[in-house]
Design a protein around this motif. Structure first.
Motif, PDB file in Angstrom:
ATOM      1  N   LEU A 185     -54.072 -56.179  50.593  1.00 14.75           N
ATOM      2  CA  LEU A 185     -53.520 -55.843  49.282  1.00 14.75           C
ATOM      3  C   LEU A 185     -53.221 -57.122  48.506  1.00 14.75           C
ATOM      4  O   LEU A 185     -53.548 -57.230  47.320  1.00 14.75           O
ATOM      5  CB  LEU A 185     -52.253 -54.996  49.435  1.00 14.75           C
ATOM      6  N   ALA A 196     -56.370 -58.539  47.215  1.00 18.05           N
ATOM      7  CA  ALA A 196     -56.865 -57.802  46.044  1.00 18.05           C
ATOM      8  C   ALA A 196     -56.134 -58.231  44.780  1.00 18.05           C
ATOM      9  O   ALA A 196     -56.722 -58.251  43.694  1.00 18.05           O
ATOM     10  CB  ALA A 196     -56.728 -56.300  46.266  1.00 18.05           C
ATOM     11  N   ASP A 236     -57.775 -61.393  43.801  1.00 17.50           N
ATOM     12  CA  ASP A 236     -59.123 -61.106  43.339  1.00 17.50           C
ATOM     13  C   ASP A 236     -59.129 -60.458  41.952  1.00 17.50           C
ATOM     14  O   ASP A 236     -60.149 -60.455  41.279  1.00 17.50           O
ATOM     15  CB  ASP A 236     -59.829 -60.202  44.352  1.00 17.50           C
ATOM     16  N   THR A 282     -58.759 -57.240  41.090  1.00 19.93           N
ATOM     17  CA  THR A 282     -59.420 -55.942  40.976  1.00 19.93           C
ATOM     18  C   THR A 282     -58.381 -54.834  41.103  1.00 19.93           C
ATOM     19  O   THR A 282     -58.005 -54.450  42.201  1.00 19.93           O
ATOM     20  CB  THR A 282     -60.510 -55.770  42.057  1.00 19.93           C
ATOM     21  N   GLU A 316     -58.550 -51.701  40.689  1.00 22.39           N
ATOM     22  CA  GLU A 316     -58.965 -50.470  41.367  1.00 22.39           C
ATOM     23  C   GLU A 316     -58.855 -50.594  42.883  1.00 22.39           C
ATOM     24  O   GLU A 316     -58.847 -49.593  43.583  1.00 22.39           O
ATOM     25  CB  GLU A 316     -60.371 -50.052  40.950  1.00 22.39           C
ATOM     26  N   HIS A 317     -58.742 -51.813  43.407  1.00 22.27           N
ATOM     27  CA  HIS A 317     -58.496 -52.009  44.840  1.00 22.27           C
ATOM     28  C   HIS A 317     -57.004 -51.995  45.163  1.00 22.27           C
ATOM     29  O   HIS A 317     -56.629 -51.901  46.326  1.00 22.27           O
ATOM     30  CB  HIS A 317     -59.090 -53.325  45.322  1.00 22.27           C
ATOM     31  N   ILE A 318     -56.181 -52.144  44.150  1.00 27.14           N
ATOM     32  CA  ILE A 318     -54.726 -52.166  44.337  1.00 27.14           C
ATOM     33  C   ILE A 318     -54.128 -50.793  44.086  1.00 27.14           C
ATOM     34  O   ILE A 318     -53.112 -50.428  44.639  1.00 27.14           O
ATOM     35  CB  ILE A 318     -54.088 -53.209  43.386  1.00 27.14           C
ATOM     36  N   LEU A 364     -53.805 -47.833  45.016  1.00 23.28           N
ATOM     37  CA  LEU A 364     -53.956 -46.945  46.173  1.00 23.28           C
ATOM     38  C   LEU A 364     -52.835 -45.925  46.292  1.00 23.28           C
ATOM     39  O   LEU A 364     -52.795 -45.166  47.251  1.00 23.28           O
ATOM     40  CB  LEU A 364     -54.008 -47.786  47.462  1.00 23.28           C
ATOM     41  N   SER A 372     -60.249 -44.636  40.921  1.00 24.15           N
ATOM     42  CA  SER A 372     -61.117 -45.585  41.601  1.00 24.15           C
ATOM     43  C   SER A 372     -62.195 -44.866  42.391  1.00 24.15           C
ATOM     44  O   SER A 372     -61.874 -44.051  43.258  1.00 24.15           O
ATOM     45  CB  SER A 372     -60.289 -46.460  42.543  1.00 24.15           C
ATOM     46  N   TYR A 412     -63.869 -46.113  44.688  1.00 23.48           N
ATOM     47  CA  TYR A 412     -63.732 -46.539  46.076  1.00 23.48           C
ATOM     48  C   TYR A 412     -62.890 -45.539  46.855  1.00 23.48           C
ATOM     49  O   TYR A 412     -63.154 -45.267  48.015  1.00 23.48           O
ATOM     50  CB  TYR A 412     -63.078 -47.928  46.151  1.00 23.48           C
ATOM     51  N   GLN A 413     -61.856 -45.025  46.223  1.00 22.27           N
ATOM     52  CA  GLN A 413     -60.992 -44.059  46.883  1.00 22.27           C
ATOM     53  C   GLN A 413     -61.603 -42.663  46.880  1.00 22.27           C
ATOM     54  O   GLN A 413     -61.371 -41.888  47.785  1.00 22.27           O
ATOM     55  CB  GLN A 413     -59.632 -44.026  46.188  1.00 22.27           C
TER      56      GLN A 413
END
Length: 187
Positions: free
Chosen positions: A132, A135, A138, A140, A142-144, A146, A182, A184-185
């Motif tokens: 986390l 991320a 980084d 991003t 959409e990676h955080i 969650l 996201s 990804y999720q």
């Protein structure tokens, strides 16, 4: 629990607080600027004639069908951008996403174990989780973002345990909002 987790987020992000309006969370040469632009785009797209899904600000002048990520979180955080501007809104949005993930995890553990203490411990561990924190660097969002996953699991658990249509409907709505937040999720 909520205040203790907020203190954890404050501690995790302590370098940014004195520079909240001049620096953004994220390392140089990463997606942080794109992420900040995306959240600011969502804020601007709420006001007609734009919409949060169809915009002429992307692929100008023809426009495009776009979903800026994280969509759900961006819409929820749009009022902060309207009040404080894109830089502060980006920093507070990242802090909110981390706190919401910790709080949602604490609630999930409370639902499963009946213990807020265990929830506080689990939420704190999620906030300090290395991937986390990576991320955040980084840039991003959409990676955080969650926070919906533990909520969905907890709602599904409650729906199955109590055969409650209310929890089932909330879980379905949450699943949709997660997918919009996201891809990804959603996968």
């Amino acid at each position: 629990v909520a205040l203790a987790l907020a203190a954890c987020v404050y501690w995790a992000l302590v370098p940014i607080w004195p520079h909240m309006d001049t620096r953004i969370l994220g390392d140089p040469n990463t997606d942080a600027l794109r992420g900040m632009w995306g959240l600011d785009h969502l804020r601007r797209s709420i006001i007609p004639p734009e919409t949060p899904i169809i915009s002429n600000q992307v692929n100008f002048p023809a426009g495009a069908f776009v979903i800026t990520l994280p969509w759900t979180t961006g819409i929820l955080m749009a009022p902060i951008g309207m009040l404080l501007g894109p830089v502060v809104a980006w920093n507070l949005s990242i802090a909110f996403m981390i706190w919401a993930l910790g709080m949602a995890t604490a609630w999930l553990v409370r639902v499963l174990s009946g213990s807020w203490s265990a929830g506080l411990f689990s939420g704190g561990m999620i906030i300090a989780q290395p991937m986390l924190l990576h991320a955040i660097g980084d840039g991003t969002p959409e990676h955080i973002s969650l926070w919906g996953i533990p909520l969905l699991i907890g709602m599904l658990w409650k729906a199955l345990r109590s055969a409650s249509p209310k929890w089932g409907l909330l879980a379905g709505l949450t699943a949709f909002l997660i997918a919009m937040d996201s891809p990804y999720q959603a996968i």
